[in-house]
Design a protein around this motif. Sequence first.
Motif, PDB file in Angstrom:
ATOM      1  N   LYS A  12       0.847  -1.207   0.000  1.00  0.00           N
ATOM      2  CA  LYS A  12       0.000   0.000   0.000  1.00  0.00           C
ATOM      3  C   LYS A  12       0.880   1.255   0.000  1.00  0.00           C
ATOM      4  O   LYS A  12       0.624   2.214  -0.734  1.00  0.00           O
ATOM      5  N   ASP A  13       1.937   1.250   0.820  1.00  0.00           N
ATOM      6  CA  ASP A  13       2.888   2.387   0.856  1.00  0.00           C
ATOM      7  C   ASP A  13       3.536   2.585  -0.515  1.00  0.00           C
ATOM      8  O   ASP A  13       3.666   3.704  -0.998  1.00  0.00           O
ATOM      9  N   VAL A  14       3.980   1.468  -1.117  1.00  0.00           N
ATOM     10  CA  VAL A  14       4.675   1.544  -2.407  1.00  0.00           C
ATOM     11  C   VAL A  14       3.767   2.182  -3.453  1.00  0.00           C
ATOM     12  O   VAL A  14       4.163   3.110  -4.160  1.00  0.00           O
ATOM     13  N   ILE A  15       2.527   1.690  -3.534  1.00  0.00           N
ATOM     14  CA  ILE A  15       1.588   2.232  -4.530  1.00  0.00           C
ATOM     15  C   ILE A  15       1.343   3.717  -4.271  1.00  0.00           C
ATOM     16  O   ILE A  15       1.325   4.525  -5.207  1.00  0.00           O
ATOM     17  N   HIS A  16       1.222   4.095  -3.010  1.00  0.00           N
ATOM     18  CA  HIS A  16       1.021   5.512  -2.670  1.00  0.00           C
ATOM     19  C   HIS A  16       2.240   6.362  -3.057  1.00  0.00           C
ATOM     20  O   HIS A  16       2.109   7.457  -3.619  1.00  0.00           O
ATOM     21  N   LYS A  59       5.287  -4.765  -9.101  1.00  0.00           N
ATOM     22  CA  LYS A  59       4.517  -4.994  -7.868  1.00  0.00           C
ATOM     23  C   LYS A  59       3.063  -4.612  -8.089  1.00  0.00           C
ATOM     24  O   LYS A  59       2.146  -5.278  -7.623  1.00  0.00           O
ATOM     25  N   VAL A  60       2.867  -3.498  -8.818  1.00  0.00           N
ATOM     26  CA  VAL A  60       1.508  -3.042  -9.123  1.00  0.00           C
ATOM     27  C   VAL A  60       0.804  -4.094  -9.997  1.00  0.00           C
ATOM     28  O   VAL A  60      -0.365  -4.413  -9.784  1.00  0.00           O
ATOM     29  N   ALA A  61       1.538  -4.667 -10.965  1.00  0.00           N
ATOM     30  CA  ALA A  61       0.976  -5.735 -11.804  1.00  0.00           C
ATOM     31  C   ALA A  61       0.543  -6.920 -10.938  1.00  0.00           C
ATOM     32  O   ALA A  61      -0.516  -7.526 -11.167  1.00  0.00           O
ATOM     33  N   GLY A  62       1.352  -7.242  -9.922  1.00  0.00           N
ATOM     34  CA  GLY A  62       0.997  -8.323  -8.993  1.00  0.00           C
ATOM     35  C   GLY A  62      -0.294  -8.018  -8.255  1.00  0.00           C
ATOM     36  O   GLY A  62      -1.130  -8.912  -8.036  1.00  0.00           O
ATOM     37  N   GLU A  63      -0.473  -6.745  -7.905  1.00  0.00           N
ATOM     38  CA  GLU A  63      -1.693  -6.335  -7.206  1.00  0.00           C
ATOM     39  C   GLU A  63      -2.907  -6.375  -8.143  1.00  0.00           C
ATOM     40  O   GLU A  63      -4.015  -6.722  -7.718  1.00  0.00           O
ATOM     41  N   VAL A  64      -2.707  -6.060  -9.437  1.00  0.00           N
ATOM     42  CA  VAL A  64      -3.794  -6.198 -10.425  1.00  0.00           C
ATOM     43  C   VAL A  64      -4.249  -7.666 -10.467  1.00  0.00           C
ATOM     44  O   VAL A  64      -5.450  -7.967 -10.427  1.00  0.00           O
ATOM     45  N   ILE A  65      -3.277  -8.589 -10.510  1.00  0.00           N
ATOM     46  CA  ILE A  65      -3.587 -10.029 -10.543  1.00  0.00           C
ATOM     47  C   ILE A  65      -4.403 -10.420  -9.309  1.00  0.00           C
ATOM     48  O   ILE A  65      -5.417 -11.132  -9.408  1.00  0.00           O
TER      49      ILE A  65
END
Length: 476
Positions: free
Chosen positions: A114-118, A141-147
């Motif tokens: 969450k910190d990284v995306i922010h 990492k964002v791609a991993g969160e999309v998955i």
Amino acid sequence: PGIAVAIVKDDKVVYAKGHGLRSLNTGKKVDENTLFGIASNSKAFTTAAIGILSDEGKLKLDDKVTDYIPEFKLYDPYVTAEFTIRDLLTHRSGLGLGAGDLMDFPDSTDFTLKDVIHNLRYLKPVSSFRSKYDYDNQLYKVAGEVIARVSGMSWEEFIETRIMKPLGMTHSSASYQRIKDYSNVVDAHSPVDGKVVVIPRYLTTTGNAAGGIYSSVSDLSKWVIMQMNNGKYDDNKRLFSEAIHWQMWSPQTIIPVGPNSYYSTHFAAYGLGWGLNDVKGYKQVSHTGGIDGMVTQVQLLPELKLAIIVLTNQASGAAFTAITNQIKDSYLGLKTGRDWIKTLSDAEKANAGSADKVTAEVWKQVEAAKKDAAKTDLKPFTGTYHDNWLGDVTISLKDGQLWFVAKHSPKLSGQMLAYKGNTFVVKWGYRSMEADAFAMFSVDENGVPSGMKMKPVSPATDFSFDFQDLDFAKVK
């Protein structure tokens, strides 16, 4: 200390062996089932997962990231609005090489996903959107969160159940913490003060989609056979469609190549999770990976139905390159091939020599500055300094020396030694990082330190120590 090698030719594993030791501490040997951290070779698994979801109609490669992660935000609002899933996978965001990697390196930071995306919104671009290639970990990492959001299961669970299990990669796992049997796993090794030793294992999990997988040459052989059969495995089963596979192996972002090379390479590009180029008229599909004390390479020549996998538990990429190239030369029929060990050893010595020259000059200057430093009032430099994405660092006096401590990254702590004027050199306590940095203070109209910028001392510093992306303001 240890190397595992596999050669796959015409859908058969023709060689799979371990050499050397899993650990200098235990003396246990490497075999074909020994697990290594494959680091960025994990990225192709992330793109395969995206491909599976695309085939199932759950997403499209050119969907906007904000459709799935509404809080996703980059520095430029236009780029945020236009950013697609494909952009997450192709290193063309406009961010600099390794931007934001200090949220992962050195290992032990406390940044959450969450910190990284922010924090991505604070990283300033260095080029215009989609204009050039700059390797990036944070967006994977964002791609991993999309998955995770599309599939309803964690990235780790998806990789293990939807890719590893069908392929029979029974020893592999999506992260070190998820390994089922720890009896055959390497330790990480790196030179510290000129001697190769076991170093602490990289354990941060926020970056698993960019580099978290542990696997063996035996298991990865199954993965590359499926890749060279365009997504097919076990005769007629399919992991992903040929159409999506072609996207993965098609140029998405151009990578510049230098003058004509040994392999007559004319073009290079990044696909989706794979590097692409030509060697002696053949298409080459490959990737490397590196985490603390482990570096790896997977290389495929699909037209020859050839794949070479080299996993190592040390810090020099010259090892996997020498082995891969030697094997490749043989298959390409280059009978008078190079002595790769000599070629790469000479190049590594030359690079290390020029980097050592730079750092030796810096330490000479630090030594010369000691006399004047003793007379300098260091108190004005102390205080708390804030960077928008790395957070707070405190600079304090300890035994008459300045000390740097990053709140969110405990291993980023060390002594600050006077260099020139308002510039200091931070000598990190954690020596296996090999990433000492300049700290350049800016002063206000009264000559009082008001901010600080940083950059690596040595030109050989790994790009993931992106000190140059930091911009601290003194807050107290």
